[in-house]
Write a protein that holds these residues in place. Sequence first.
Motif, PDB file in Angstrom:
ATOM      1  N   GLU A 157       0.833  -1.207   0.000  1.00 32.83           N
ATOM      2  CA  GLU A 157       0.000   0.000   0.000  1.00 32.83           C
ATOM      3  C   GLU A 157       0.867   1.257   0.000  1.00 32.83           C
ATOM      4  O   GLU A 157       0.555   2.241  -0.680  1.00 32.83           O
ATOM      5  N   LEU A 158       1.957   1.225   0.754  1.00 32.02           N
ATOM      6  CA  LEU A 158       2.849   2.386   0.813  1.00 32.02           C
ATOM      7  C   LEU A 158       3.597   2.572  -0.506  1.00 32.02           C
ATOM      8  O   LEU A 158       3.816   3.699  -0.954  1.00 32.02           O
ATOM      9  N   VAL A 159       3.962   1.464  -1.130  1.00 33.09           N
ATOM     10  CA  VAL A 159       4.644   1.532  -2.428  1.00 33.09           C
ATOM     11  C   VAL A 159       3.683   2.115  -3.468  1.00 33.09           C
ATOM     12  O   VAL A 159       4.053   3.013  -4.238  1.00 33.09           O
ATOM     13  N   ASP A 160       2.447   1.624  -3.479  1.00 32.58           N
ATOM     14  CA  ASP A 160       1.450   2.142  -4.415  1.00 32.58           C
ATOM     15  C   ASP A 160       1.212   3.636  -4.203  1.00 32.58           C
ATOM     16  O   ASP A 160       1.093   4.399  -5.163  1.00 32.58           O
ATOM     17  N   ALA A 161       1.155   4.047  -2.948  1.00 30.31           N
ATOM     18  CA  ALA A 161       0.958   5.471  -2.638  1.00 30.31           C
ATOM     19  C   ALA A 161       2.142   6.302  -3.135  1.00 30.31           C
ATOM     20  O   ALA A 161       1.960   7.401  -3.673  1.00 30.31           O
TER      21      ALA A 161
END
Length: 158
Positions: free
Chosen positions: A82-86
């Motif tokens: 999720e953090l990578v996608d953000a």
Amino acid sequence: MKCPFCKHPGTQVVDTRENEEGDSIRRRRRCVSCDKRFTTYEVVELRMPQVVKQNGMRSEFDEEKLRTSFTRALHKRPVPTELVDAAIDNVTQKVFAIGEREIGSRQIGEMVMKELLKLDKVAYIRFASVYKSFQDVGDFSDAIDAVKNPRRRQNEKK
């Protein structure tokens, strides 16, 4: 809007409706010449800028290349997807927000480095070693010192 049947340039809008998501408009039209009806759709077309590489070549902005860069730098690192996608979304939005027709690959690389620094310092060093073409151990040492001491990193930018 030309009539698709008789090619007459005059048409009237009979009905207009927005879709449920609010990202397109459907219009029913009537030709003033042949009286036939047809439907048109309006959607927003967003164009990302072209990426100008260091050798001067141009290519389309490719979010998959961006994802590959993040994936390689973060390989076997404990960072949630999720953090990578953000982070990828942040870079993409910044590239789009610049509002220019072209953007340098260096500019995108700097954006990626800022996002990686927030996510994982090891991934930042990995990316920086390729991005900045580290030549020896001293380059790694300098980068590690800059990560440890944020004031030094700010002084290097000046």
